[in-house]
Design a protein around this motif. Structure first.
Motif, mmCIF file in Angstrom:
data_model
loop_
_atom_site.group_PDB
_atom_site.id
_atom_site.type_symbol
_atom_site.label_atom_id
_atom_site.label_comp_id
_atom_site.label_asym_id
_atom_site.label_seq_id
_atom_site.Cartn_x
_atom_site.Cartn_y
_atom_site.Cartn_z
ATOM 1 N N LYS A 1 5.748 16.821 60.181
ATOM 2 C CA LYS A 1 6.455 16.054 61.215
ATOM 3 C C LYS A 1 5.401 15.258 61.978
ATOM 4 C CE LYS A 1 7.967 20.042 62.491
ATOM 5 N NZ LYS A 1 8.557 21.185 63.225
ATOM 6 N N VAL A 2 5.468 13.934 61.826
ATOM 7 C CA VAL A 2 4.384 13.090 62.333
ATOM 8 C C VAL A 2 4.904 11.964 63.221
ATOM 9 C CG1 VAL A 2 2.348 11.732 61.674
ATOM 10 C CG2 VAL A 2 3.182 13.542 60.150
ATOM 11 N N ARG A 3 4.165 11.680 64.282
ATOM 12 C CA ARG A 3 4.474 10.565 65.170
ATOM 13 C C ARG A 3 3.600 9.379 64.780
ATOM 14 N NH1 ARG A 3 1.648 7.178 69.279
ATOM 15 N NH2 ARG A 3 3.209 6.662 70.831
ATOM 16 N N GLY A 4 4.263 8.229 64.469
ATOM 17 C CA GLY A 4 3.526 7.049 64.044
ATOM 18 C C GLY A 4 3.255 6.067 65.169
ATOM 19 N N GLY A 5 4.215 5.891 66.073
ATOM 20 C CA GLY A 5 4.015 4.996 67.207
ATOM 21 C C GLY A 5 4.794 3.694 67.123
ATOM 22 N N SER A 6 5.336 3.373 65.954
ATOM 23 C CA SER A 6 6.178 2.174 65.818
ATOM 24 C C SER A 6 7.072 2.339 64.592
ATOM 25 C CB SER A 6 5.322 0.910 65.655
ATOM 26 O OG SER A 6 4.735 0.850 64.361
ATOM 27 N N ARG A 7 8.092 1.517 64.509
ATOM 28 C CA ARG A 7 8.987 1.563 63.347
ATOM 29 C C ARG A 7 8.191 1.372 62.060
ATOM 30 N NH1 ARG A 7 14.016 0.518 61.086
ATOM 31 N NH2 ARG A 7 13.946 -0.908 59.305
ATOM 32 N N GLU A 8 7.255 0.431 62.094
ATOM 33 C CA GLU A 8 6.489 0.109 60.900
ATOM 34 C C GLU A 8 5.563 1.247 60.489
ATOM 35 O OE1 GLU A 8 8.652 -3.205 61.751
ATOM 36 O OE2 GLU A 8 7.427 -2.086 63.167
ATOM 37 N N MET A 9 4.935 1.897 61.448
ATOM 38 C CA MET A 9 4.114 3.061 61.128
ATOM 39 C C MET A 9 4.981 4.169 60.541
ATOM 40 S SD MET A 9 0.899 2.477 61.639
ATOM 41 C CE MET A 9 0.559 4.155 61.144
ATOM 42 N N ASP A 10 6.162 4.330 61.111
ATOM 43 C CA ASP A 10 7.081 5.361 60.611
ATOM 44 C C ASP A 10 7.473 5.102 59.154
ATOM 45 O OD1 ASP A 10 6.984 6.547 63.080
ATOM 46 O OD2 ASP A 10 8.975 5.886 63.727
ATOM 47 N N LEU A 11 7.629 3.832 58.789
ATOM 48 C CA LEU A 11 8.029 3.495 57.420
ATOM 49 C C LEU A 11 6.976 3.934 56.397
ATOM 50 C CD1 LEU A 11 9.628 -0.046 57.893
ATOM 51 C CD2 LEU A 11 10.787 2.048 57.148
ATOM 52 N N ILE A 12 5.696 3.748 56.720
ATOM 53 C CA ILE A 12 4.685 4.160 55.735
ATOM 54 C C ILE A 12 4.546 5.682 55.702
ATOM 55 C CG2 ILE A 12 3.432 1.971 55.957
ATOM 56 C CD1 ILE A 12 1.136 3.595 57.270
ATOM 57 N N LEU A 13 4.780 6.318 56.842
ATOM 58 C CA LEU A 13 4.724 7.784 56.868
ATOM 59 C C LEU A 13 5.871 8.374 56.042
ATOM 60 C CD1 LEU A 13 3.823 8.305 60.640
ATOM 61 C CD2 LEU A 13 2.349 8.832 58.676
ATOM 62 N N LYS A 14 7.066 7.789 56.179
ATOM 63 C CA LYS A 14 8.206 8.251 55.388
ATOM 64 C C LYS A 14 7.938 8.067 53.902
ATOM 65 C CE LYS A 14 11.920 7.368 58.762
ATOM 66 N NZ LYS A 14 13.059 6.476 59.081
ATOM 67 N N GLU A 15 7.386 6.917 53.545
ATOM 68 C CA GLU A 15 7.076 6.632 52.145
ATOM 69 C C GLU A 15 6.084 7.646 51.585
ATOM 70 O OE1 GLU A 15 7.279 4.574 48.485
ATOM 71 O OE2 GLU A 15 8.549 4.500 50.272
ATOM 72 N N ALA A 16 5.188 8.116 52.470
ATOM 73 C CA ALA A 16 4.188 9.096 52.045
ATOM 74 C C ALA A 16 4.722 10.529 52.067
ATOM 75 C CB ALA A 16 2.947 8.995 52.936
ATOM 76 N N GLY A 17 5.974 10.702 52.530
ATOM 77 C CA GLY A 17 6.597 12.026 52.484
ATOM 78 C C GLY A 17 6.692 12.779 53.789
ATOM 79 N N ALA A 18 6.405 12.110 54.911
ATOM 80 C CA ALA A 18 6.482 12.783 56.211
ATOM 81 C C ALA A 18 7.866 12.634 56.832
ATOM 82 C CB ALA A 18 5.434 12.202 57.156
#
Length: 338
Positions: A173-190
């Motif tokens: 469970k990771v905090r990215g800080g923006s929608r765009e950061m969240d998108l790459i985290l989701k793609e990586a499996g977070a």
């Protein structure tokens, strides 16, 4: 005219609304809000210090015509309310991560676009490049004036293992800080967690979040070393660069005379060198803070940064480009600076 008559006239003038308006018009009081811990002009989070330095210097150059009250730690209003309040003229100034307003103005998410800015030289070059001028134009249309262009590199604090390669976030469970950061985290499996940086500590302390990406300064100021066992720094290379400017409500800015506007812009511009030096100092200082607390500290290399950037191109960049014509134009102009 008798003495009594003169006194009567002066008393009447002093109590008249016009007289009082002219007296008050000599000083304009402005409020600066931010989410970071408060300190002094010489000590503490550099973003709070910058606000205090800005206020002091503007007051000096305007000969007291402009005065400021500073509200740190979201003490005036909630963190995510600041941008909207400036647009409406309900808040004068704020130093806030621009991407926090991405839900309201999608274009601003370019301020935390993974892999798009990979160095301070590139980020600070935006101000005078086509991308910076276009971003300033869009913000102006939305009711916002940028006074200081501030960029910060970021790292990752983790409750368990270091986050280096994209596959390291899988199942976390990771905090990215923006929608765009969240998108790459989701793609990586977070699984992503969305909240402002001043709420990270509590979320990590309770286990509601496993890791958080945030600026080096916030990694220090919010004492995240107390709830972390690993840190990935941004000192050797980073795919996380945050645009975190000092901004002003255009409504408040436009009410001021030209000479006072010029003072605001001049002081804001001069403080950018302080911001850059302070951010880079924190990129190095954060490692020592976490090592002292017993955390494992790691750095990223260029190869790893490019892995994250490759994911960003096909997810975050693509999503942003398709939002609207402004977003597509901004991204194209930003890519010219790579």
């Amino acid at each position: 005219m008798t003495v009594m008559t003169r006194r009567t006239v002066l008393a009447a003038l002093a109590s008249s609304p016009l007289w009082m308006h002219n007296a008050w018009a000599q000083t304009t009081s402005l409020k600066i809000s931010h989410q970071f811990p408060g300190g002094t002009i010489n000590e503490g989070d550099f973003r709070d210090r910058l606000c205090r330095m800005f206020a002091q210097e503007v007051e000096k150059r305007s000969k007291g015509a402009l005065k400021f009250a500073i509200y740190p730690g979201s003490s005036l209003m909630k963190t995510n309310a600041q941008f909207s309040a400036m647009r409406k003229g309900a808040l004068d100034l704020s130093l806030v991560p621009l991407s926090y307003a991405g839900g309201e103005v999608p274009e601003v998410n370019i301020g935390l676009m993974p892999g798009l800015v990979t160095s301070y030289e590139q980020g600070y070059g935006w101000k005078n490049a086509e991308v910076g001028k276009e971003l300033a134009r869009i913000l102006g249309e939305k009711g916002i004036v940028v006074l200081s262009w501030i960029w910060q590199a970021g790292g990752v604090a983790s409750r368990s293992k270091p986050i280096i390669e994209p596959e390291d976030v899988r199942g976390m469970k990771v905090r990215g800080g923006s929608r765009e950061m969240d998108l790459i985290l989701k793609e990586a499996g977070a699984a992503v967690v969305t909240l402002p940086s001043n709420e990270i500590y509590a979320a990590m302390q309770t286990g509601a979040m496993d890791a958080a990406l945030t600026s080096s300064t916030s990694l220090i100021s919010f004492r995240l070393e107390e709830v972390s066992k690993a840190l990935t720094t941004g000192r050797g290379g980073a795919y996380w660069f945050m645009f975190e400017p000092l901004m002003m409500s255009k409504a408040a800015y436009d009410r001021l005379p030209k000479d006072q506007q010029a003072i605001l812009m001049a002081v804001g511009g001069e403080l950018e060198a302080f911001a850059r030096k302070s951010a880079q100092a924190d990129d190095s200082a954060v490692a020592a803070v976490y090592q002292k607390a017993g955390a494992k500290v790691v750095d990223l290399n260029a190869t790893t940064v490019k892995k994250w950037q490759a994911i960003a191109r096909t997810t975050a960049w693509k999503d942003y480009r398709e939002k609207n014509a402004n977003c597509a134009k901004l991204l194209a102009l930003a890519e010219k600076t790579l």
